[in-house]
Every structure is written in structure tokens, then in C-alpha cells.
Design a protein around this motif. Structure first.
Motif, PDB file in Angstrom:
ATOM      1  N   CYS A 195      -8.122 -17.110  11.664  1.00 45.12           N
ATOM      2  CA  CYS A 195      -8.021 -15.764  11.085  1.00 45.12           C
ATOM      3  C   CYS A 195      -6.636 -15.555  10.457  1.00 45.12           C
ATOM      4  N   VAL A 196      -5.614 -15.931  11.198  1.00 44.24           N
ATOM      5  CA  VAL A 196      -4.250 -15.686  10.712  1.00 44.24           C
ATOM      6  C   VAL A 196      -3.983 -16.508   9.446  1.00 44.24           C
ATOM      7  N   VAL A 197      -4.401 -17.762   9.473  1.00 37.64           N
ATOM      8  CA  VAL A 197      -4.161 -18.621   8.307  1.00 37.64           C
ATOM      9  C   VAL A 197      -4.942 -18.099   7.098  1.00 37.64           C
ATOM     10  N   LEU A 198      -6.211 -17.748   7.320  1.00 30.62           N
ATOM     11  CA  LEU A 198      -7.020 -17.232   6.211  1.00 30.62           C
ATOM     12  C   LEU A 198      -6.434 -15.940   5.653  1.00 30.62           C
ATOM     13  N   CYS A 199      -6.022 -15.077   6.566  1.00 34.72           N
ATOM     14  CA  CYS A 199      -5.448 -13.800   6.154  1.00 34.72           C
ATOM     15  C   CYS A 199      -4.181 -14.033   5.328  1.00 34.72           C
ATOM     16  N   PHE A 200      -3.356 -14.960   5.791  1.00 35.49           N
ATOM     17  CA  PHE A 200      -2.114 -15.256   5.071  1.00 35.49           C
ATOM     18  C   PHE A 200      -2.424 -15.851   3.690  1.00 35.49           C
ATOM     19  N   LEU A 201      -3.365 -16.769   3.663  1.00 32.45           N
ATOM     20  CA  LEU A 201      -3.712 -17.397   2.381  1.00 32.45           C
ATOM     21  C   LEU A 201      -4.252 -16.351   1.401  1.00 32.45           C
ATOM     22  N   TYR A 202      -5.128 -15.509   1.916  1.00 31.95           N
ATOM     23  CA  TYR A 202      -5.763 -14.531   1.028  1.00 31.95           C
ATOM     24  C   TYR A 202      -4.784 -13.437   0.581  1.00 31.95           C
ATOM     25  N   SER A 203      -4.048 -12.883   1.555  1.00 29.23           N
ATOM     26  CA  SER A 203      -3.205 -11.730   1.222  1.00 29.23           C
ATOM     27  C   SER A 203      -1.882 -12.129   0.579  1.00 29.23           C
ATOM     28  N   VAL A 204      -1.258 -13.133   1.132  1.00 26.98           N
ATOM     29  CA  VAL A 204       0.090 -13.464   0.661  1.00 26.98           C
ATOM     30  C   VAL A 204       0.043 -14.524  -0.449  1.00 26.98           C
TER      31      VAL A 204
ATOM     32  N   THR B 132       1.074  -4.344  -4.756  1.00 30.22           N
ATOM     33  CA  THR B 132      -0.146  -3.987  -4.020  1.00 30.22           C
ATOM     34  C   THR B 132      -0.023  -4.350  -2.550  1.00 30.22           C
ATOM     35  N   PHE B 133      -0.362  -3.411  -1.720  1.00 32.79           N
ATOM     36  CA  PHE B 133      -0.507  -3.672  -0.287  1.00 32.79           C
ATOM     37  C   PHE B 133      -1.900  -3.176   0.073  1.00 32.79           C
ATOM     38  N   ASP B 134      -2.822  -4.093   0.132  1.00 32.02           N
ATOM     39  CA  ASP B 134      -4.198  -3.678   0.402  1.00 32.02           C
ATOM     40  C   ASP B 134      -4.474  -3.857   1.897  1.00 32.02           C
ATOM     41  N   TRP B 135      -4.104  -2.839   2.653  1.00 31.98           N
ATOM     42  CA  TRP B 135      -4.180  -2.989   4.116  1.00 31.98           C
ATOM     43  C   TRP B 135      -5.595  -3.159   4.651  1.00 31.98           C
ATOM     44  N   PRO B 136      -6.611  -2.510   4.086  1.00 31.29           N
ATOM     45  CA  PRO B 136      -7.957  -2.707   4.659  1.00 31.29           C
ATOM     46  C   PRO B 136      -8.382  -4.175   4.716  1.00 31.29           C
ATOM     47  N   GLU B 137      -7.756  -5.018   3.892  1.00 27.85           N
ATOM     48  CA  GLU B 137      -8.154  -6.426   3.941  1.00 27.85           C
ATOM     49  C   GLU B 137      -7.738  -7.102   5.255  1.00 27.85           C
TER      50      GLU B 137
ATOM     51  N   PHE C 257     -16.400   0.873  11.317  1.00 32.65           N
ATOM     52  CA  PHE C 257     -15.464   1.975  11.084  1.00 32.65           C
ATOM     53  C   PHE C 257     -14.784   1.869   9.722  1.00 32.65           C
ATOM     54  N   VAL C 258     -14.563   0.645   9.285  1.00 33.53           N
ATOM     55  CA  VAL C 258     -13.865   0.460   8.012  1.00 33.53           C
ATOM     56  C   VAL C 258     -14.842   0.417   6.837  1.00 33.53           C
ATOM     57  N   TYR C 259     -15.950  -0.280   7.045  1.00 31.47           N
ATOM     58  CA  TYR C 259     -16.806  -0.547   5.885  1.00 31.47           C
ATOM     59  C   TYR C 259     -17.946   0.451   5.673  1.00 31.47           C
TER      60      TYR C 259
ATOM     61  N   LEU D 134      -7.041   2.271   8.440  1.00 29.40           N
ATOM     62  CA  LEU D 134      -7.328   1.280   7.400  1.00 29.40           C
ATOM     63  C   LEU D 134      -8.476   1.671   6.472  1.00 29.40           C
ATOM     64  N   VAL D 135      -8.851   2.948   6.494  1.00 29.16           N
ATOM     65  CA  VAL D 135      -9.905   3.391   5.584  1.00 29.16           C
ATOM     66  C   VAL D 135      -9.308   4.137   4.393  1.00 29.16           C
ATOM     67  N   GLY D 136      -8.435   5.073   4.676  1.00 26.75           N
ATOM     68  CA  GLY D 136      -7.851   5.880   3.599  1.00 26.75           C
ATOM     69  C   GLY D 136      -6.908   5.070   2.729  1.00 26.75           C
ATOM     70  N   SER D 137      -6.361   5.737   1.732  1.00 23.67           N
ATOM     71  CA  SER D 137      -5.487   5.014   0.822  1.00 23.67           C
ATOM     72  C   SER D 137      -4.126   5.696   0.753  1.00 23.67           C
ATOM     73  N   SER D 138      -3.101   4.855   0.660  1.00 25.45           N
ATOM     74  CA  SER D 138      -1.749   5.409   0.568  1.00 25.45           C
ATOM     75  C   SER D 138      -1.512   6.015  -0.817  1.00 25.45           C
ATOM     76  N   SER D 139      -2.469   5.843  -1.733  1.00 22.61           N
ATOM     77  CA  SER D 139      -2.286   6.375  -3.087  1.00 22.61           C
ATOM     78  C   SER D 139      -2.313   7.905  -3.115  1.00 22.61           C
ATOM     79  N   ASP D 140      -2.574   8.522  -1.969  1.00 19.59           N
ATOM     80  CA  ASP D 140      -2.505   9.984  -1.910  1.00 19.59           C
ATOM     81  C   ASP D 140      -1.104  10.509  -2.215  1.00 19.59           C
ATOM     82  N   ILE D 141      -0.128   9.630  -2.185  1.00 20.53           N
ATOM     83  CA  ILE D 141       1.235  10.096  -2.504  1.00 20.53           C
ATOM     84  C   ILE D 141       1.325  10.535  -3.965  1.00 20.53           C
ATOM     85  N   TYR D 142       0.322  10.148  -4.752  1.00 20.11           N
ATOM     86  CA  TYR D 142       0.296  10.583  -6.151  1.00 20.11           C
ATOM     87  C   TYR D 142      -0.594  11.815  -6.336  1.00 20.11           C
TER      88      TYR D 142
END
Lengths: 403, 289
Positions: free
Chosen positions: A20-29, A193-198, A328-330, A352-360
């Protein structure tokens, strides 16, 4: 402490966790950041319609953009806008298609929304305004923005139930934005981009098994008869679960921030977030917005970890714990269109459902008569959900002390 | 130290798993003997305070063990029948983990783990993952974890299952040596295991203690009821249908049967020295056992 260390070590011992950690790192980072900077997002373009056709030269391209746009000065004024638009109109976009993307032409595109009267009323021009706008008429930028903001907020007040006090609160926030805005190449910050739900599936796969996995291993009778029993073990499990969530978060956030520093450097941190969304009212710069984003992610990850651990403690079945956690997320995402509006709005406050884009945005909530800007709620509620879930997780696990 | 079992009862719906069982245990080795489904595991779980009785209670030196909580668990060691382990842990890591759960200080735990690995002949595989172990090796890890805290009350549910004869003998010796001033309770349906080490044997059937006593006392109860009879091979089956036959041995064209019977089964039958197996069969009958 020793029990925590052993439990934490045990959590990391499984292939599932490492995978999980390796996949997450590969995908996100690696994919989501490294490839984005170097290739898909900022690599120079041969064909503006296909990002996979980009060259693998993002690092150099970003340096070029930063260098190129430094000649427009360090403040955003009417002249800056005029110069950028005029220069764009001078390019042959068919010869240099890449110019359309990561240059600050995007900012110019956004700013031209303030000049609707310049658009061809006959609709004869089948091309964007930036290509034919009369640059001499691009004046009063800040006043026009203030007018449009006032108009937009008033329309929201009349049509969407915003109160006068809310409107005033947002205008007060806006009034704190210092003008003229500092300027340098903005597109790098705008594309962060920081897509936390991923992170959700990885957290669910690891922590969903934290408690329910004990039933799978048939260790319950043995654990129950140890001196510390399940109650202490439950606390230790929760701590190690939170530690894992923090570690995963640190790995992903740290990786992304490191790549950001390598590719974008630190210049531009004090640019206002209005370069991302022209009509945003928050008097924040890019660094503040990023810190908010990081805090939003951290709290979301902790909140979600709490929720997943509760699911794991409530059910004895690993798969069910995983399915409930992911739901809960999907589910809000998948069933969004079928959910009542209020329920959909509430679901945005799940970790991890909402979006930080509410700052706009302009959403304001009222609690005990006090108006609260939605980003503060978005950064508080998911954390509170996690905090509430944790004692319930411990309790529901410990109450199964007898098997 | 005295462990009192007072009218302990457990119902699962209308099914009675343990039925008003009472006993007082002082230091020594106790064997719980019974067929599968006799209620041994249910009783042991209640003795460990991990299964709530329907009625009755277990007391250690007059205190209810459920109320004692961690204080009771501190003096308890338990090997469950289905011993669960963490497959990715090595034997040494697993024992260190359980030691931490038992609240044993780190240095002391290290020493004890090493000692137990040696006692159970697991030293050579201490750093190998448990998932690679044979059934017998896993069982020995289970026994080691139960003994980590040097418990005053050691409860072992089917400790010899999966062990080869040599391992079984080693375990018996280990438990005999360990017992001393402690209470060791082991359940099994293998008579020879309890016969070798138990000071007192409880024979359990249908949730109740059918009979209890030392091995000699139980064997003595069937004195005069154990017979040896030599019959032609073709008649052996008929004798097996009519009597409880404890053993069946070929001698040339004949068969020597060891028969459990209140009455002399035949004029040719000769009485013989009873053993625990005979007593067990006497109370259960060959079919039930």
C-alpha cells in the motif's frame, strides 16, 4: 511504550502494508508530482492537445517560464496585463503551441473576464478574447474586480440566501488583500495539487484490518488472557494506527513538498491566491494556502484513520471493515447526484471527502449565530469526527473482552 | 492458593455446555478428560474469565476471578485450543510481543523468551517466521507464550494436539517439572497424556464431571471389571458388538480382547490390572469415547 513500539512494528510487518505504501508513493508522488512537473504538466509541448506528447523537460521549462515572465515586472498593474496580452497577441500560436499552456497567459485569460464589453458582440470572432482584445482598454483592473465581486456576492445574497452580515464579512476579508498584487510567474503555484482523497484506499486497506484482523488470526482468546487485555491493546492499536496515518501522510506530503521545492523553488510564495481564482476573497498568499492545504490533509487523514479504526473495531470481518470504510469516501461521490442537497453538503465534512478549494469560495456557516467561513469548518469537522471515533473504537473493541 | 469452581454453568440457548460444575483445585496437575463436545473448552474459557458463565463463579483464594481482572490475568497462562498467532512474526518476536502484553519488563522478557525457547527446543528456529513452522512447532510456541509470565495458574487446552510422540513426552516432563506449587490444568482426549502427569483427573461428559480422582483411584474404580479373553479370530467381531473392548491383539489364529464389563464376560475370561484407559472406557463406553 514498548507495547506501542511492538504493535507499530507488527503493523509494518505485513506485505499488504508495504505494498500500500509503495503504491501510494508511486501514484501520488512519483506519478502525481514528479511526472507532473517533469513531463505531463510542465514539459514543453509539441502538441497542445495531448499532454502525453510533452517533452520530458519540465525542470528546464519551469526555469524558462520563471525567467521569461520576470520581464513583466514585480507588480500586477493594468500595464502588466496589457503587456502580457499584447505579447500573446504577437505570437503565432500555431508555430509555438506550448505558449498557450503554462505561461501566465492563463492569468491573463482569467483577468479578461473583467472586460466583457471587449468581447465581439456579433460573435464573429471564433477565438478567445485574449487574441483580439484591445489592450488599451484593459484598465481599472482592481476596481473592476471589486465591482464584480460586489455584484457576485449580492447575487449570491439574493439567490442563495447569503445574509448581509456574511456578505460584509467576505468583503471585509477581501479588503485586506494588499494592492497592487506582487507578481511573478504564477502558474506553478496555481497547478500545485494535493489530492488527499487518493490516500483513502491505502489507509482503509491498512487500518481496516487493524482490529478485525485479530479475529482472522484467531488471537482473541490468547490476547484476552494477557495482563493488559484488550483495553490497553486497543489503545495501543489506535496509537499505532494514528502513527501509520501520520507516517503515510508525511511520506506523501513530504515527497510532494520536496519536489515542489526542487521544481518551483521558493519564489512566488507571497503571491496572492487570487492568481488561482480571481474572485477569491481570502487575503492569503500561496504559502498560506499551501499550509492550509497541508493542515486540511493532515486533519483529514487523522479523521479518516479514526473512522476506519472504528469500522474495524465494530465488525469482525476484514472485508466488511474495508467496504464500510471506503463507503464513507466514495458513496458521497458516486451517489452525489441522487443525494438530497443538504446531505451532500453534510457529506463534504467527512474526512477526505470535502475539498480544500473552499478557500476560494463564499460558503459561510452559522453556529450559535456566528458566521464561520467554510474552510475553517472543513479543517475542524473531519478532525472532530476522528476524535469522536477513537474512544468508540476502543470501547467497542474492549467490550468484546469476553469471547 | 486455591481455585474454586462453584456450580459453574454455561447455556447456549437451550444447549447446556457446562452444567453446575464444582471443584476445588490446589497446586498440582489436573487432567480434564472427555470426548469432543464434553464441555472441556467451555469450562476452560470460563476458568480463564474470557467466557461469561450463565451462573456460578470461579474464585481464586476467595475472590471472583472476573472481578480481579488484570490481577487474575497476571497469574494466568492460557493456551487456547485454536491457538492464533501472527504469521509474519518470528517465534522470538511473537513471544516478545505477548510478553509486552503480559506486562513483563523488557529485559526480563528477553531472558524468559530465551529460556522458554530453549525449554521447548525452539532456539534453532527462534528467528524464523511462525508461518513456516510445522503444527507441532506452532503448538510449542503457543505453550511458550502461555508460560511467559511464569503463571501460577496454567491452563492448556489440548496442548498435545499436533505434537509427535517425542514432543508429547517432552511436554509432559516439562509440565510435571513446572507444576510444583502451581495449578496446571490441561484438557485432552488422549488418556495417556493425563495418565502420565495428572495428579487428579476429571472425567467430563455432557458438561458435567462424571467422576474424578487420581489416576490410581480411577483405575481402581474399575478393578474387577477389566478382563482378558482369548477367542478365535472369527468370533472377535461378535464380542465387540456385545462388550466394550479396550484392546484387540492377535496371537496366532486367535485374538486377545481386553473387555470392560461389570460381569465376567465368559468362563475363559481372566481379570487383569486396570489402567486409566479402562476407567475412561468404562464411563464413556467404547462408542461414546
Amino acid at each position: 511504550m514498548e507495547l506501542f513500539a511492538l504493535e507499530h512494528k507488527r503493523l509494518w510487518r505485513t506485505t499488504r502494508v508495504w505494498l500500500c505504501v509503495v503504491l501510494c508513493f508511486l501514484y501520488s508522488v512519483v506519478w502525481g508530482s514528479l511526472m507532473w512537473y517533469q513531463w505531463l504538466g510542465f514539459g514543453s509541448q509539441n502538441d497542445s492537445t495531448d499532454m502525453y506528447d510533452n517533452n520530458f523537460d519540465g525542470y528546464t521549462a519551469i526555469r524558462d517560464w520563471q525567467e521569461q515572465f520576470s520581464r513583466f515586472g514585480d507588480e500586477w498593474t493594468d500595464e502588466t496585463l496589457q503587456k502580457i496580452v499584447a505579447e500573446y497577441q504577437g505570437y503565432d500560436i500555431y508555430e509555438k503551441p506550448g505558449l498557450q499552456s503554462k505561461g501566465d497567459w492563463m492569468v491573463a485569460y482569467k483577468c479578461l473576464k473583467l472586460y466583457p464589453e471587449l468581447e465581439d458582440p456579433e460573435g464573429q470572432q471564433y477565438q478567445p478574447l485574449i487574441l483580439y482584445a484591445d489592450t488599451t482598454k484593459l484598465t481599472d483592473f482592481y476596481q473592476r474586480r471589486a465591482d464584480l465581486l460586489e455584484f457576485t456576492l449580492e447575487a449570491t445574497r439574493q439567490n442563495e440566501g447569503m445574509t448581509e452580515a456574511d456578505k460584509q464579512m467576505l468583503l471585509d476579508m477581501n479588503s485586506q488583500i494588499k494592492e497592487p498584487w506582487p507578481y511573478e510567474w504564477t502558474q506553478g503555484w496555481a497547478d500545485l495539487t494535493f489530492d488527499w482523497p487518493e490516500l483513502a484506499p491505502y489507509i482503509a486497506i491498512v487500518l481496516g484490518f487493524l482490529f478485525s484482523g485479530e479475529w482472522h488470526n484467531s488471537t482473541a482468546p490468547m490476547l484476552h488472557t494477557t495482563k493488559y487485555g484488550w483495553k490497553k491493546l486497543a489503545r495501543v492499536k489506535v496509537l499505532s494506527g494514528l502513527a501509520f496515518a501520520l507516517e503515510l501522510y508525511a511520506l506523501i506530503a513530504g515527497g510532494k513538498v520536496l519536489l515542489q521545492l526542487i521544481y518551483l523553488g521558493t519564489s512566488g510564495w507571497d503571491l496572492p491566491i487570487q492568481y488561482v481564482n480571481l474572485m477569491a476573497v481570502a487575503p492569503w498568499n500561496m504559502l498560506q494556502a499551501e499550509l492550509y492545504e497541508l493542515a486540511f490533509g493532515l486533519i483529514g487523514v487523522f479523521g479518516y484513520a479514526g473512522l476506519v479504526m472504528l469500522m474495524s473495531a465494530l465488525v469482525k470481518n476484514n472485508v466488511l471493515a474495508l467496504v464500510f470504510s471506503l463507503a464513507f469516501v466514495y458513496v458521497p461521490d458516486i451517489l452525489g447526484r441522487y443525494l438530497p442537497k443538504w446531505l451532500l453538503a453534510v457529506s463534504q465534512y467527512l474526512p477526505l471527502v470535502g475539498s480544500s478549494s473552499d478557500i476560494y469560495g463564499y460558503n459561510v456557516f452559522h453556529i450559535f449565530g456566528k458566521g464561520i467561513w467554510s474552510p475553517w469548518m472543513l479543517i475542524t469537522v473531519p478532525g472532530l469526527i476522528g476524535i469522536v471515533c477513537i474512544p468508540f473504537a476502543i470501547r467497542s473493541w474492549a467490550r468484546r473482552e469476553r469471547v | 492458593m486455591e481455585l474454586t469452581i462453584d456450580r459453574l454453568t454455561k447455556h447456549y440457548g437451550s444447549k447446556i455446555a457446562v452444567d453446575r460444575v464444582s471443584a476445588t483445585l490446589t497446586p498440582g496437575v489436573y487432567g480434564l478428560l472427555g470426548a469432543n463436545g464434553a464441555g472441556k473448552t467451555t469450562l476452560m474459557r470460563m476458568l480463564c474469565a474470557i467466557l461469561e458463565p450463565t451462573s456460578g463463579e470461579v474464585r481464586l483464594d476467595g475472590k471472583d476471578v472476573v472481578g480481579m481482572g488484570p490481577a487474575y490475568r497476571d497469574v494466568l497462562g492460557y493456551l487456547p485450543q485454536d491457538f492464533g498467532y501472527y504469521p509474519t512474526y518470528t517465534a522470538a518476536e511473537f513471544l516478545a510481543y505477548v510478553a509486552a502484553l503480559k506486562g513483563i519488563p523488557r529485559e526480563q522478557a528477553k531472558k524468559r523468551v530465551k529460556e522458554l525457547l530453549g525449554m521447548l527446543e525452539l532456539t534453532a528456529v527462534a528467528d524464523k517466521k511462525i508461518k513456516t513452522f510445522s503444527g507441532g512447532m506452532k503448538q510449542r510456541v503457543g505453550i511458550a507464550q502461555a508460560m511467559l509470565n511464569n503463571p501460577q495458574i496454567l491452563i492448556l487446552d489440548e496442548p498435545t494436539s499436533g505434537l509427535d510422540p517425542k514432543e508429547r513426552i517432552r511436554l509432559r516432563n516439562l509440565l510435571s517439572e513446572y507444576a510444583g506449587d502451581k495449578i496446571v490444568i490441561l484438557s485432552t482426549h488422549i488418556v495417556s497424556d493425563v495418565e502420565a502427569i495428572a495428579d487428579v483427573v476429571f472425567v467430563m461428559n455432557k458438561g458435567q464431571f462424571l467422576v474424578h480422582g487420581t489416576v490410581q483411584e480411577l483405575a481402581e474404580q474399575v478393578r474387577g471389571k477389566v478382563w482378558e479373553l482369548t477367542v478365535p479370530r472369527e468370533q472377535a467381531r461378535l464380542w465387540q458388538e456385545d462388550f466394550t473392548v479396550a484392546n484387540y491383539r492377535h496371537e496366532g489364529d486367535n485374538v486377545v480382547l481386553r473387555i470392560i464389563s461389570d460381569e465376567k464376560p465368559s468362563d475363559g475370561a481372566v481379570p487383569c490390572e486396570p489402567i486409566l484407559d479402562d476407567a475412561y472406557l468404562y464411563y464413556f463406553g467404547a462408542k461414546e469415547a
